[in-house]
Write a protein that holds these residues in place. Structure first.
Motif, PDB file in Angstrom:
ATOM      1  N   HIS A   1       0.821  -1.208   0.000  1.00  0.00           N
ATOM      2  CA  HIS A   1       0.000   0.000   0.000  1.00  0.00           C
ATOM      3  C   HIS A   1       0.858   1.263   0.000  1.00  0.00           C
ATOM      4  O   HIS A   1       0.497   2.274  -0.614  1.00  0.00           O
ATOM      5  CB  HIS A   1      -0.936  -0.001   1.214  1.00  0.00           C
ATOM      6  CG  HIS A   1      -2.007  -1.040   1.122  1.00  0.00           C
ATOM      7  ND1 HIS A   1      -2.761  -1.438   2.202  1.00  0.00           N
ATOM      8  CD2 HIS A   1      -2.454  -1.784   0.066  1.00  0.00           C
ATOM      9  CE1 HIS A   1      -3.618  -2.371   1.826  1.00  0.00           C
ATOM     10  NE2 HIS A   1      -3.450  -2.597   0.531  1.00  0.00           N
ATOM     11  N   MET A   2       1.997   1.208   0.696  1.00  0.00           N
ATOM     12  CA  MET A   2       2.915   2.354   0.681  1.00  0.00           C
ATOM     13  C   MET A   2       3.406   2.623  -0.735  1.00  0.00           C
ATOM     14  O   MET A   2       3.486   3.785  -1.177  1.00  0.00           O
ATOM     15  CB  MET A   2       4.095   2.091   1.616  1.00  0.00           C
ATOM     16  CG  MET A   2       5.145   3.189   1.599  1.00  0.00           C
ATOM     17  SD  MET A   2       6.446   2.928   2.824  1.00  0.00           S
ATOM     18  CE  MET A   2       5.602   3.540   4.291  1.00  0.00           C
ATOM     19  N   ARG A   3       3.734   1.563  -1.447  1.00  0.00           N
ATOM     20  CA  ARG A   3       4.181   1.716  -2.834  1.00  0.00           C
ATOM     21  C   ARG A   3       3.118   2.437  -3.667  1.00  0.00           C
ATOM     22  O   ARG A   3       3.445   3.298  -4.499  1.00  0.00           O
ATOM     23  CB  ARG A   3       4.466   0.332  -3.414  1.00  0.00           C
ATOM     24  CG  ARG A   3       4.924   0.323  -4.860  1.00  0.00           C
ATOM     25  CD  ARG A   3       4.808  -1.089  -5.393  1.00  0.00           C
ATOM     26  NE  ARG A   3       5.400  -1.252  -6.702  1.00  0.00           N
ATOM     27  CZ  ARG A   3       5.199  -2.312  -7.468  1.00  0.00           C
ATOM     28  NH1 ARG A   3       4.431  -3.312  -7.035  1.00  0.00           N
ATOM     29  NH2 ARG A   3       5.759  -2.412  -8.653  1.00  0.00           N
ATOM     30  N   GLU A   4       1.845   2.109  -3.448  1.00  0.00           N
ATOM     31  CA  GLU A   4       0.769   2.777  -4.180  1.00  0.00           C
ATOM     32  C   GLU A   4       0.765   4.280  -3.883  1.00  0.00           C
ATOM     33  O   GLU A   4       0.542   5.093  -4.792  1.00  0.00           O
ATOM     34  CB  GLU A   4      -0.573   2.161  -3.798  1.00  0.00           C
ATOM     35  CG  GLU A   4      -0.748   0.721  -4.263  1.00  0.00           C
ATOM     36  CD  GLU A   4      -1.993   0.063  -3.675  1.00  0.00           C
ATOM     37  OE1 GLU A   4      -2.701   0.714  -2.876  1.00  0.00           O
ATOM     38  OE2 GLU A   4      -2.253  -1.110  -4.018  1.00  0.00           O
ATOM     39  N   GLY A   5       0.999   4.638  -2.635  1.00  0.00           N
ATOM     40  CA  GLY A   5       1.068   6.052  -2.283  1.00  0.00           C
ATOM     41  C   GLY A   5       2.238   6.746  -2.948  1.00  0.00           C
ATOM     42  O   GLY A   5       2.110   7.874  -3.453  1.00  0.00           O
ATOM     43  N   PHE A   6       3.390   6.083  -2.974  1.00  0.00           N
ATOM     44  CA  PHE A   6       4.561   6.664  -3.639  1.00  0.00           C
ATOM     45  C   PHE A   6       4.314   6.818  -5.135  1.00  0.00           C
ATOM     46  O   PHE A   6       4.772   7.786  -5.755  1.00  0.00           O
ATOM     47  CB  PHE A   6       5.785   5.778  -3.405  1.00  0.00           C
ATOM     48  CG  PHE A   6       6.322   5.832  -1.997  1.00  0.00           C
ATOM     49  CD1 PHE A   6       6.113   6.929  -1.178  1.00  0.00           C
ATOM     50  CD2 PHE A   6       7.068   4.768  -1.486  1.00  0.00           C
ATOM     51  CE1 PHE A   6       6.620   6.977   0.112  1.00  0.00           C
ATOM     52  CE2 PHE A   6       7.577   4.800  -0.194  1.00  0.00           C
ATOM     53  CZ  PHE A   6       7.356   5.905   0.606  1.00  0.00           C
ATOM     54  N   GLN A   7       3.585   5.883  -5.731  1.00  0.00           N
ATOM     55  CA  GLN A   7       3.266   5.998  -7.160  1.00  0.00           C
ATOM     56  C   GLN A   7       2.389   7.217  -7.431  1.00  0.00           C
ATOM     57  O   GLN A   7       2.530   7.874  -8.463  1.00  0.00           O
ATOM     58  CB  GLN A   7       2.589   4.711  -7.642  1.00  0.00           C
ATOM     59  CG  GLN A   7       3.535   3.536  -7.756  1.00  0.00           C
ATOM     60  CD  GLN A   7       2.837   2.218  -8.028  1.00  0.00           C
ATOM     61  OE1 GLN A   7       1.692   2.011  -7.621  1.00  0.00           O
ATOM     62  NE2 GLN A   7       3.519   1.305  -8.708  1.00  0.00           N
ATOM     63  N   THR A   8       1.505   7.536  -6.488  1.00  0.00           N
ATOM     64  CA  THR A   8       0.704   8.756  -6.616  1.00  0.00           C
ATOM     65  C   THR A   8       1.610   9.976  -6.672  1.00  0.00           C
ATOM     66  O   THR A   8       1.390  10.903  -7.465  1.00  0.00           O
ATOM     67  CB  THR A   8      -0.263   8.876  -5.422  1.00  0.00           C
ATOM     68  OG1 THR A   8      -1.200   7.807  -5.456  1.00  0.00           O
ATOM     69  CG2 THR A   8      -1.016  10.212  -5.451  1.00  0.00           C
ATOM     70  N   ASP A   9       2.651   9.977  -5.847  1.00  0.00           N
ATOM     71  CA  ASP A   9       3.545  11.136  -5.775  1.00  0.00           C
ATOM     72  C   ASP A   9       4.387  11.323  -7.034  1.00  0.00           C
ATOM     73  O   ASP A   9       4.965  12.395  -7.227  1.00  0.00           O
ATOM     74  CB  ASP A   9       4.476  10.992  -4.564  1.00  0.00           C
ATOM     75  CG  ASP A   9       3.760  11.237  -3.250  1.00  0.00           C
ATOM     76  OD1 ASP A   9       2.758  11.974  -3.246  1.00  0.00           O
ATOM     77  OD2 ASP A   9       4.206  10.695  -2.222  1.00  0.00           O
ATOM     78  N   LEU A  10       4.453  10.312  -7.868  1.00  0.00           N
ATOM     79  CA  LEU A  10       5.219  10.459  -9.107  1.00  0.00           C
ATOM     80  C   LEU A  10       4.549  11.435 -10.060  1.00  0.00           C
ATOM     81  O   LEU A  10       5.213  12.046 -10.892  1.00  0.00           O
ATOM     82  CB  LEU A  10       5.385   9.099  -9.801  1.00  0.00           C
ATOM     83  CG  LEU A  10       6.324   8.091  -9.134  1.00  0.00           C
ATOM     84  CD1 LEU A  10       6.219   6.743  -9.843  1.00  0.00           C
ATOM     85  CD2 LEU A  10       7.763   8.582  -9.135  1.00  0.00           C
ATOM     86  N   GLY A  11       3.247  11.581  -9.893  1.00  0.00           N
ATOM     87  CA  GLY A  11       2.494  12.324 -10.682  1.00  0.00           C
ATOM     88  C   GLY A  11       2.329  13.565 -11.011  1.00  0.00           C
ATOM     89  O   GLY A  11       3.010  13.741 -10.471  1.00  0.00           O
ATOM     90  N   PRO A  12       1.676  14.471 -11.565  1.00  0.00           N
ATOM     91  CA  PRO A  12       1.065  15.578 -10.834  1.00  0.00           C
ATOM     92  C   PRO A  12       0.011  15.017  -9.914  1.00  0.00           C
ATOM     93  O   PRO A  12      -0.645  14.054 -10.271  1.00  0.00           O
ATOM     94  CB  PRO A  12       0.432  16.430 -11.925  1.00  0.00           C
ATOM     95  CG  PRO A  12       1.139  16.053 -13.177  1.00  0.00           C
ATOM     96  CD  PRO A  12       1.560  14.627 -13.004  1.00  0.00           C
ATOM     97  N   VAL A  13      -0.124  15.600  -8.729  1.00  0.00           N
ATOM     98  CA  VAL A  13      -1.075  15.090  -7.737  1.00  0.00           C
ATOM     99  C   VAL A  13      -2.302  15.989  -7.689  1.00  0.00           C
ATOM    100  O   VAL A  13      -2.178  17.209  -7.502  1.00  0.00           O
ATOM    101  CB  VAL A  13      -0.443  15.007  -6.328  1.00  0.00           C
ATOM    102  CG1 VAL A  13      -1.484  14.537  -5.315  1.00  0.00           C
ATOM    103  CG2 VAL A  13       0.745  14.059  -6.341  1.00  0.00           C
ATOM    104  N   ARG A  14      -3.467  15.392  -7.873  1.00  0.00           N
ATOM    105  CA  ARG A  14      -4.748  16.077  -7.694  1.00  0.00           C
ATOM    106  C   ARG A  14      -5.690  15.090  -6.996  1.00  0.00           C
ATOM    107  O   ARG A  14      -5.954  14.015  -7.533  1.00  0.00           O
ATOM    108  CB  ARG A  14      -5.358  16.507  -9.037  1.00  0.00           C
ATOM    109  CG  ARG A  14      -4.522  17.502  -9.833  1.00  0.00           C
ATOM    110  CD  ARG A  14      -4.457  18.868  -9.181  1.00  0.00           C
ATOM    111  NE  ARG A  14      -3.761  19.828 -10.023  1.00  0.00           N
ATOM    112  CZ  ARG A  14      -2.445  20.009 -10.047  1.00  0.00           C
ATOM    113  NH1 ARG A  14      -1.666  19.241  -9.288  1.00  0.00           N
ATOM    114  NH2 ARG A  14      -1.889  20.918 -10.822  1.00  0.00           N
ATOM    115  N   LEU A  15      -6.166  15.449  -5.832  1.00  0.00           N
ATOM    116  CA  LEU A  15      -7.099  14.601  -5.098  1.00  0.00           C
ATOM    117  C   LEU A  15      -8.485  15.219  -5.159  1.00  0.00           C
ATOM    118  O   LEU A  15      -8.631  16.437  -5.073  1.00  0.00           O
ATOM    119  CB  LEU A  15      -6.646  14.442  -3.639  1.00  0.00           C
ATOM    120  CG  LEU A  15      -5.252  13.845  -3.428  1.00  0.00           C
ATOM    121  CD1 LEU A  15      -4.953  13.704  -1.938  1.00  0.00           C
ATOM    122  CD2 LEU A  15      -5.111  12.495  -4.120  1.00  0.00           C
TER     123      LEU A  15
END
Length: 283
Positions: free
Chosen positions: A97-111
């Motif tokens: 699950h941590m890896r999934e969060g780090f993959q989000t950060d690779l992004g531009p991030v928009r929640l």
């Protein structure tokens, strides 16, 4: 085989004075376990945000996590994690699950929603609580409370770093809340702290404080390291105090605790460890 603890300690001291100070309050073996887990997590974060960070670096980190879980570590941090895994049942799912969060950060991030924000806070920090709970001798109830504490600390990070995150094209403030409070991204990018923005910050601060209360109420479920966990949480919660006092001025500067302010929290951490707070009276 013993890992090179000095090497792992250098990772801690370079990246988190908060965690390092708290870790010193663990008993010796648990302290090493905490160092090993933190180093593994921190280097995952560095694989995204550090020099040379990106998708390839993140996948290389993940390969190291998998090697540690297979008992075939290579790097010192992998050896540290493998050492910890021989002693405690640290859930692999938490790293996944941590890896999934780090993959989000690779992004531009928009929640989009507050639920997405809390999910992200779980992925990159609540998971750390899941990893630390076994080291501290806690069961399922302790793990659930540790997740809340991790979410609180990550939400604190997000509130502290709004300005810095904008520069990285990351907006962790959910679009539904920006709309509900009448906050415009253009104002934030221009560094304008409006009354509407302060109201939004106050709302999320309240959410973080509620998570701290729930998390700290779990101290009584731990067998060791209560003071260590309490000190880390109290330091992070102190950042919320600083943020509020600044009028939520987080677009051009970063709220932080001075060294002497951290030290002053040590007696409060020991008090919380000796008399674990109930939910209605967390310190």
């Amino acid at each position: 085989m013993e890992p090179d603890w000095k090497a792992l300690l250098r990772v801690l001291r370079a990246h988190s004075a908060t965690f390092y100070l708290g870790s010193l309050l663990f008993p010796k073996e648990a302290r090493k376990g905490a160092w090993a887990v933190y180093a593994a997590c921190r280097l995952g974060d560095e694989a995204v945000d550090g020099e040379g960070g990106g998708p390839e670096a993140l996948e290389a980190w993940w390969a190291g996590v998998e090697r540690a879980y297979r008992g075939r570590p290579l790097a010192e941090w992998e050896k540290g994690l493998a050492w910890a895994l021989e002693r405690w049942d640290i859930p692999f799912e938490a790293f996944l699950h941590m890896r999934e969060g780090f993959q989000t950060d690779l992004g531009p991030v928009r929640l989009g929603t507050e639920a997405e924000l809390l999910r992200y806070c779980y992925q990159v920090a609540g998971t750390v609580g899941r990893m630390m709970a076994p080291i501290a001798g806690g069961g399922k109830e302790a793990e659930a409370r540790a997740v809340k504490l991790g979410q609180a600390m990550q939400l604190t990070n997000i509130l502290r770093d709004v300005g810095e995150d904008l520069e990285r094209d990351r907006v962790y403030l959910p679009s539904e809340l920006l709309k509900a409070y009448g906050v415009h991204l253009s104002d934030l990018e221009a560094g304008r702290i409006t009354p509407e923005y302060r109201a939004l910050m106050a709302h999320l601060e309240g959410k973080a404080r509620a998570l701290y209360r729930e998390g700290l109420a779990g101290l009584g479920h731990l067998k060791v390291g209560r003071a260590a966990i309490a000190l880390a949480a109290l330091q992070y919660r102190g950042i919320l105090d600083k943020l509020r006092l600044s009028g939520y001025d987080n677009l051009g500067r970063r709220a932080h605790l001075k060294a002497w302010e951290r030290v002053l929290l040590v007696p409060k951490a020991f008090l919380a460890a000796r008399f674990p707070p109930r939910l209605e009276e967390s310190p």
